[in-house]
Design a protein around this motif. Sequence first.
Motif, mmCIF file in Angstrom:
data_model
loop_
_atom_site.group_PDB
_atom_site.id
_atom_site.type_symbol
_atom_site.label_atom_id
_atom_site.label_comp_id
_atom_site.label_asym_id
_atom_site.label_seq_id
_atom_site.Cartn_x
_atom_site.Cartn_y
_atom_site.Cartn_z
ATOM 1 N N ILE A 243 0.857 -1.190 0.000
ATOM 2 C CA ILE A 243 0.000 0.000 0.000
ATOM 3 C C ILE A 243 0.892 1.239 0.000
ATOM 4 C CG2 ILE A 243 -1.866 1.193 1.198
ATOM 5 C CD1 ILE A 243 -2.326 -1.532 2.684
ATOM 6 N N ARG A 244 0.719 2.097 -0.979
ATOM 7 C CA ARG A 244 1.558 3.273 -1.095
ATOM 8 C C ARG A 244 0.712 4.555 -1.027
ATOM 9 N NH1 ARG A 244 6.510 4.779 -3.070
ATOM 10 N NH2 ARG A 244 7.180 3.170 -1.626
ATOM 11 N N PRO A 245 0.545 5.154 0.151
ATOM 12 C CA PRO A 245 -0.024 6.498 0.234
ATOM 13 C C PRO A 245 1.024 7.536 -0.188
ATOM 14 C CG PRO A 245 -0.309 5.260 2.300
ATOM 15 C CD PRO A 245 0.728 4.560 1.475
ATOM 16 N N LEU A 246 0.604 8.531 -0.934
ATOM 17 C CA LEU A 246 1.504 9.563 -1.446
ATOM 18 C C LEU A 246 0.829 10.913 -1.315
ATOM 19 C CD1 LEU A 246 4.063 10.449 -3.119
ATOM 20 C CD2 LEU A 246 2.665 10.055 -5.160
ATOM 21 N N LEU A 247 1.546 11.895 -0.772
ATOM 22 C CA LEU A 247 1.025 13.250 -0.603
ATOM 23 C C LEU A 247 1.995 14.216 -1.268
ATOM 24 C CD1 LEU A 247 -1.108 15.113 0.645
ATOM 25 C CD2 LEU A 247 0.193 15.068 2.778
ATOM 26 N N ILE A 248 1.507 15.013 -2.227
ATOM 27 C CA ILE A 248 2.393 15.880 -3.006
ATOM 28 C C ILE A 248 1.877 17.309 -2.992
ATOM 29 C CG2 ILE A 248 3.069 13.973 -4.510
ATOM 30 C CD1 ILE A 248 1.289 15.172 -6.690
ATOM 31 N N PHE A 249 2.800 18.253 -3.202
ATOM 32 C CA PHE A 249 2.512 19.685 -3.263
ATOM 33 C C PHE A 249 2.301 20.076 -4.717
ATOM 34 C CE2 PHE A 249 4.473 24.130 -2.158
ATOM 35 C CZ PHE A 249 3.275 24.741 -2.515
ATOM 36 N N VAL A 250 1.095 20.532 -5.034
ATOM 37 C CA VAL A 250 0.823 21.100 -6.356
ATOM 38 C C VAL A 250 0.287 22.508 -6.140
ATOM 39 C CG1 VAL A 250 0.320 18.885 -7.408
ATOM 40 C CG2 VAL A 250 -1.529 20.165 -6.360
ATOM 41 N N THR A 251 0.388 23.364 -7.128
ATOM 42 C CA THR A 251 -0.039 24.745 -6.942
ATOM 43 C C THR A 251 -0.294 25.392 -8.286
ATOM 44 O OG1 THR A 251 0.519 26.835 -5.858
ATOM 45 C CG2 THR A 251 2.299 25.689 -6.989
ATOM 46 N N HIS A 252 -0.769 26.622 -8.244
ATOM 47 C CA HIS A 252 -0.851 27.404 -9.463
ATOM 48 C C HIS A 252 0.568 27.599 -10.000
ATOM 49 C CE1 HIS A 252 -4.518 28.622 -7.187
ATOM 50 N NE2 HIS A 252 -5.060 28.472 -8.374
ATOM 51 N N PRO A 253 0.717 27.860 -11.277
ATOM 52 C CA PRO A 253 2.057 28.039 -11.842
ATOM 53 C C PRO A 253 2.881 29.059 -11.064
ATOM 54 C CG PRO A 253 0.427 27.963 -13.587
ATOM 55 C CD PRO A 253 -0.331 27.991 -12.301
ATOM 56 N N PHE A 254 3.874 28.578 -10.341
ATOM 57 C CA PHE A 254 4.718 29.439 -9.520
ATOM 58 C C PHE A 254 5.975 28.674 -9.161
ATOM 59 C CE2 PHE A 254 5.875 31.034 -5.194
ATOM 60 C CZ PHE A 254 6.294 32.292 -5.601
ATOM 61 N N LEU A 255 7.129 29.255 -9.467
ATOM 62 C CA LEU A 255 8.388 28.551 -9.255
ATOM 63 C C LEU A 255 9.071 28.902 -7.940
ATOM 64 C CD1 LEU A 255 10.000 28.577 -12.809
ATOM 65 C CD2 LEU A 255 8.956 26.669 -11.592
ATOM 66 N N GLY A 256 8.503 29.796 -7.156
ATOM 67 C CA GLY A 256 9.116 30.131 -5.883
ATOM 68 C C GLY A 256 8.894 29.046 -4.842
ATOM 69 N N VAL A 257 9.791 28.975 -3.870
ATOM 70 C CA VAL A 257 9.650 28.036 -2.762
ATOM 71 C C VAL A 257 8.762 28.667 -1.699
ATOM 72 C CG1 VAL A 257 10.868 26.697 -1.000
ATOM 73 C CG2 VAL A 257 11.948 27.109 -3.215
ATOM 74 N N CYS A 258 7.673 27.995 -1.346
ATOM 75 C CA CYS A 258 6.722 28.552 -0.387
ATOM 76 C C CYS A 258 5.993 27.421 0.318
ATOM 77 C CB CYS A 258 5.725 29.476 -1.082
ATOM 78 S SG CYS A 258 4.677 28.628 -2.293
#
Length: 497
Positions: A243-258
């Motif tokens: 079982i592989r749960p995966l949580l990822i950060f997606v956002t509006h187009p933006f290349l800054g680290v936040c």
Amino acid sequence: MLICSAKRLLGSRSSLAKYRNGAHSKFARHSAVLYPDGRSPAFKEECRFAALDDAGSNFSSGISKWGILWKHRMHSTTGIRLEEPLQKSMTEIVPRLALVPSDIRYEDLVITRSEHIQVKPKLDATTLRFGAVYSDHMLQASWREELGWTAPSIDPLSSVSLHPCAQVLHYAVQCFEGMKCYKGKDGRLRLFRPDMNMDRFAHSADRLTLPQFDKVELLECIKELLRIERDWVPDEEGFSIYIRPLLIFVTHPFLGVCPTREAMLFVILSPVGPYFPSGLKPIKLYVETQNGRAFPGGVGDTKIGGNYAPTLLPQLNGTQLGCSQVLFVLQDGNPGGGLVGESSSMNVFFLIQQDGENRELELVTPPLDGLILPGITRDSVLTLARGFGNMKVSERPLRFNELEGAAENGRLLEVFGTGTACMVQPVMGLVMKDQTEIVVPFNNEAAEYWLAKPPGTAGLPHSSAGEPLSVCGRLTRALLDVQHGHVDSKWSVAIDP
């Protein structure tokens, strides 16, 4: 009319109708998912949004067709979930309507069955290689900072669409888990210590500013996914479904680290055989002293992708020397040949016979000092070994020269790795960059003796006199007994049909 409809939607949860979506295996609660064309069976009679045009055309214009906007189902665990610009229009019309960020809830789960069911593969270790085969369905949910979690859903396994500027693609803002489900001879499905997986998943997410979630509710959703896919769970010892749960950060187009503002969670299933198809046969570890896996103050105690990518080059170097995995040794500037860490995919244990008159046996593994992943199998092995009663069990710093000295004097008796994927993996050699090797003994007959023990006997304290020494084999048998339901254990969590 609009105010009346909103009040009715925000009223008693028990009044929400249950529904079947196509060929569902179970009824699911449709928690205020809004469909502007009135197709939602839960609200078809109570709230027909075509009538809302009287209140203002801008109200429905913000709702995309089928109630989905940027892949967010519009729902709330307390009432209505609305997307921008719909949120502004709605609150202007009904100022008393509170929009509260929601959490993952099992009763909000929406299930859509796949119309294309695969033929199940044979139980063959060469076919069911780790991560090579996937089941028919996946669990998923999305999160936005101002709105919280969408309703979780189980859907046919499919690809994920991401913007090229998604943070996860540029800065590796993601974490994951590794769990297993087993099918016993009684046909019941069992998870192995899933509460620890949920705790570690939440800890990893918190370290990366990824959203928190209700761990109990998420686990219930995972159980439902396993019920749907129960035919994918192998019923033979040594096999399971990963079982592989995966949580990822997606956002509006933006290349800054936040910090995270939008995220997606997925859970996929993969039937697997033994991690190393050779079975309970020893492997060699490449001793890596130049490239570190983790460092003080870092994220070595979290399960994030950034911990694994740097192990690829050492793994390749080790493969060229006949090694299957890497043992990382941190050069911290202190004498003693470096601080022993872990493997790229395993915690590592060493059985050492101490000097002195009583020649005490000590099972040693590095401590959880921030450099080591708190493995669930690691914790289980420590607990079981302490219950055996015939050895000292230690979590302490271990320097590489201690291993070299113990090997030279014949006191290094066993080395093995532990992990969800491999469970218990014996080691027969530690290979250096200059191709010198520390040979580690492995008693195959002793290991086979313990594997052949009747269920429920390997975990008993104080083995009988005359039984051969194989901590690796004994632990493997004891863990299999728990995982496949041969013995009653609080570690084994049965899934109700």
